[in-house]
Motif scaffolding. Sequence first.
Motif, PDB file in Angstrom:
ATOM      1  N   LEU A   1     -17.256   1.392   2.544  1.00 26.66           N
ATOM      2  CA  LEU A   1     -17.164   0.217   1.758  1.00 26.66           C
ATOM      3  C   LEU A   1     -15.817   0.145   1.650  1.00 26.66           C
ATOM      4  O   LEU A   1     -15.100  -1.440   1.593  1.00 26.66           O
ATOM      5  N   VAL A   2     -14.487   1.143   1.743  1.00 28.51           N
ATOM      6  CA  VAL A   2     -13.392   1.102   2.088  1.00 28.51           C
ATOM      7  C   VAL A   2     -12.813  -0.060   3.015  1.00 28.51           C
ATOM      8  O   VAL A   2     -11.660  -0.372   3.384  1.00 28.51           O
ATOM      9  N   GLN A   3     -13.767   0.419   4.597  1.00 32.39           N
ATOM     10  CA  GLN A   3     -13.483   0.000   5.288  1.00 32.39           C
ATOM     11  C   GLN A   3     -13.206  -1.414   5.638  1.00 32.39           C
ATOM     12  O   GLN A   3     -12.970  -2.326   6.291  1.00 32.39           O
ATOM     13  N   ARG A   4     -14.138  -1.860   5.118  1.00 38.63           N
ATOM     14  CA  ARG A   4     -14.672  -3.041   4.383  1.00 38.63           C
ATOM     15  C   ARG A   4     -13.876  -4.289   3.407  1.00 38.63           C
ATOM     16  O   ARG A   4     -13.055  -5.241   3.303  1.00 38.63           O
ATOM     17  N   PHE A   5     -13.099  -3.534   2.545  1.00 36.40           N
ATOM     18  CA  PHE A   5     -12.430  -3.762   2.056  1.00 36.40           C
ATOM     19  C   PHE A   5     -11.241  -3.800   2.965  1.00 36.40           C
ATOM     20  O   PHE A   5      -9.872  -5.509   2.367  1.00 36.40           O
TER      21      PHE A   5
ATOM     22  N   LEU B   1      -4.910   3.542   0.382  1.00 40.25           N
ATOM     23  CA  LEU B   1      -4.632   2.236   0.977  1.00 40.25           C
ATOM     24  C   LEU B   1      -2.902   1.790   0.908  1.00 40.25           C
ATOM     25  O   LEU B   1      -2.240   0.977   1.149  1.00 40.25           O
ATOM     26  N   PHE B   2      -2.188   2.544  -0.144  1.00 38.38           N
ATOM     27  CA  PHE B   2      -1.128   1.612  -0.472  1.00 38.38           C
ATOM     28  C   PHE B   2       0.094   1.903   0.631  1.00 38.38           C
ATOM     29  O   PHE B   2       1.437   1.672   0.136  1.00 38.38           O
ATOM     30  N   ASN B   3      -0.021   3.065   1.329  1.00 33.07           N
ATOM     31  CA  ASN B   3       0.471   2.682   2.768  1.00 33.07           C
ATOM     32  C   ASN B   3       0.122   1.879   3.594  1.00 33.07           C
ATOM     33  O   ASN B   3       0.560   2.238   5.011  1.00 33.07           O
TER      34      ASN B   3
END
Length: 115
Positions: free
Chosen positions: A6-10, A57-59
């Motif tokens: 899910l994170v990768q798709r995001f 993902l903030f960086n």
Amino acid sequence: MRITQLVQRFIEIGVAQADALDAFDTRKFNRLYDRKAEIVNELRARPGDQRRVLLTLFNHPNMQVRLNAAKSTLAVAPQEARAQLRAIQESQRFPQAGDAGMSLWNLEKGHFRPE
């Protein structure tokens, strides 16, 4: 899907949104927005509200990915998300800086309340 998927798709959606913005393709951006919202809703529905994983993902090197992550984590990590929005606003990298600034303004005025 697993959380890592899910994170990768995001991330993929955020990068594609940045490309759509660069091409002035609002229709594509909006379709991608809906897909991003589905991922955020899925993370929220997971036990313990898994939206916190987006803090990682903030960086990310892509400004749109960082903006999406900040806006998506306002309910679960408000101080960190607001700090990220301020950093994006202060970067003066548009259009994301403008979006971040408007998001902060709407939060401060009470027009937007994260869920």
